[in-house]
Design a protein around this motif. Structure first.
Motif: not given
Lengths: 249, 292
Positions: A88, A91, A95, A99, A102, B165, B167-168, B171
């Motif tokens: 990403f 980002l 970050e 992710l 996640y 979330y 950040t997700a 992304g």
């Protein structure tokens, strides 16, 4: 552990995988080598669920994966490091790593512990954690792509061309890290055009041509195979008709 | 124009700018996540206002009207995505954008059939006694509108920057396939984004209804102004959208003072055209506009 049975996949009406069988045991590194367009990346995408099967089955410890969504496959901890890194870019490094965690944000080892482990493997990522991923060097980006995958605590790591576009010294470092991870028990399926370095890391190797596995052996066996040497290392031997330009780097 | 008049126009501009800012934030959040420009965004503001008025007429207290309108419009927004946009996923973004235009007509016509042609008011949240700021005055509702805008923008910034979330979602906007490979459901991100933008639009609609009444046709102009503000700030950039909204509101208000009230709406679109000619990426120059 991972079992592929007669898998077939197509882009539209064009079938690109024509019935592949593959079994991966726990703790094993399997490498898939082959020319551009042989179907190596499609194979990984099929395992991840990004490409749906038109036939056959994929199972992890007996559970069918090919009926699941990509997100569900990821939750089974089959984690792909995609071709071209696919970070990403805007980002930050931190970050991107966040992710990566996640899918297991509320399970497993605490995220801070995982982060420490990734930074121990790749100290340069810690130095650059506030930097945008898109501004990293190619080698750092590959480290981040692998680090991001490790944040998901993978059971099987699927690596698509991790050496692509990198200087040989960086490739050596990255493959040394992959060896360390494997020694700690991580199972890997590695797709590579750089056959020599891939086979030097893996326990077993497969040669793919035009959507089929045409050769399967131990890495040592493939390294010693005259046909493989001729096609992928540019050494004189009988040669396989129709082989592409995959080797020689 | 005296300084007092100037101050009065600025305050008036900040008020309408708040609503433009919230509408523009809706445009920009949907665009970031899906590359779709949701031309029904203005109708969401209108539906929020109308819903708030209806609930108030049914006897609910204002705070309940606010929550009810936000919840209903969030659901309507998700419904629009499911019915009008999602089935067109394979047809491309342009087709989906045209579908939002179609949806805006449906919402407008439905609102006319349900609530009639007349604009309706909502009582102010905290009285009507004007508050003096220098020699200019504002009604208390203005403070609600501006305050809400600030709270929403700060909350959204914290959510998108600090939460996993959020950040997700960022992304997903950058690379949906890579996001899926981290286990992030793109579908859920899209549904969440439409719910969020519906909620923000409805909140703006309920807040503005006591100041400027609300009728079925108000959504079109609000949507176009919000789009102009989002473009002015840089489509895809939430901070730019807010700045664009306030800037548009203030310039529009000053234009009314300097030129004529008759040109109020024209000013917004002259600004939009100027931005498109001179700085297509907007004032904040969001990278996302050119990422393909």
């Amino acid at each position: 552990m991972l079992e592929l049975r007669d898998i077939r996949a197509a882009y539209g009406k064009i079938e690109v995988l024509h019935g592949l069988d593959l079994t991966v045991a726990a703790g094993e590194i399997i490498t898939v080598i082959g020319a551009n367009g042989a179907g190596k990346s499609t194979l990984l995408k099929a395992i991840s669920g990004l490409v749906k099967l038109s036939g056959g089955s994929i199972a992890l410890d007996g559970e069918r994966l090919d009926t699941l969504s990509v997100e569900q496959v990821v939750s089974r901890r089959l984690i792909q490091v995609p071709e071209g890194r696919q970070l990403f870019g805007p980002l930050t490094v931190a970050e991107n790593l966040a992710l990566g965690s996640y899918s297991r944000r509320r399970k497993g080892t605490p995220v801070t512990e995982r982060l420490k482990k990734v930074f121990a493997l790749f100290p340069r990522l810690e130095e650059r954690k506030g930097q945008q991923a898109g501004t990293l060097s190619g080698g750092e980006q590959q480290m981040l792509a692998i680090g991001r995958a490790l944040m998901a605590e993978p059971r099987i790591l699927l690596l698509d061309e991790p050496s692509m576009g990198l200087a040989p010294i960086i490739v050596r470092d990255i493959f040394a890290t992959l060896r360390t991870l494997n020694q700690e028990g991580l199972t890997m399926v590695l797709v590579e055009q750089d056959a020599r370095i891939a086979l030097s890391l893996a326990h077993r190797g497969l040669v793919m041509e035009r959507g089929r596995i045409v050769l399967a052996d131990t890495s040592q066996g493939l390294l010693a195979n005259p046909e493989v040497q001729a096609i992928y290392f540019g050494q004189r031997a009988g040669g396989r008709a129709g082989a592409g330009s995959g080797g020689g780097r | 124009m005296t300084f007092d008049q100037f101050l009065q126009y600025i305050l008036s501009g900040i008020t309408s700018g708040s609503v433009y800012a919230l509408t523009a934030v809706g445009f920009t959040l949907v665009f970031s996540a899906t590359q779709i420009i949701n031309f029904a965004q203005g109708q969401m503001v209108m539906l929020g206002g109308m819903m708030g008025i209806t609930l108030h007429e049914a006897g609910l207290p204002l705070w309940a009207c606010f929550i009810g309108a936000v919840a209903v419009v969030a659901i309507v927004s998700v419904g629009m995505e499911e019915i009008a946009i999602r089935p067109l996923l394979r047809k491309g973004v342009l087709t989906q954008i045209i579908a939002t235009v179609g949806a805006s007509f449906i919402f407008e016509t439905a609102a006319m059939l349900i609530w009639g042609r007349d604009a309706k008011p909502l009582p102010p949240f905290t009285g009507e006694t004007p508050i003096a700021i220098g020699r200019a005055t504002v009604v208390p509702q203005t403070l609600w509108v501006v305050g809400l805008s600030i709270v929403v923008v700060v909350a959204l910034t914290i959510f998108y920057r600090k939460s996993l979330y959020g950040t997700a979602i960022r992304g997903c906007a950058v690379n949906p396939e890579a996001a899926r490979l981290q286990g992030i459901s793109y579908r859920r991100v899209v549904v969440f984004t439409f719910a969020l933008t519906g909620a923000v639009a409805a909140a703006a609609g309920v807040m503005i209804a006591p100041i400027s009444f609300m009728g079925y046709a108000n959504g079109t102009m609000l949507g176009l102004k919000g789009f102009a503000a989002a473009t002015l700030g840089g489509l895809g950039n939430p901070v730019g959208a807010v700045l664009g909204g306030f800037l548009l509101g203030i310039v529009e208000a000053l234009g009314v003072g300097v030129v004529s009230a008759g040109y109020k709406d024209a000013i917004a679109f002259v600004i939009l055209l100027l931005v498109l000619f001179l700085r297509p990426a907007g004032l904040m120059g969001a990278k996302v506009v050119n990422r393909q």
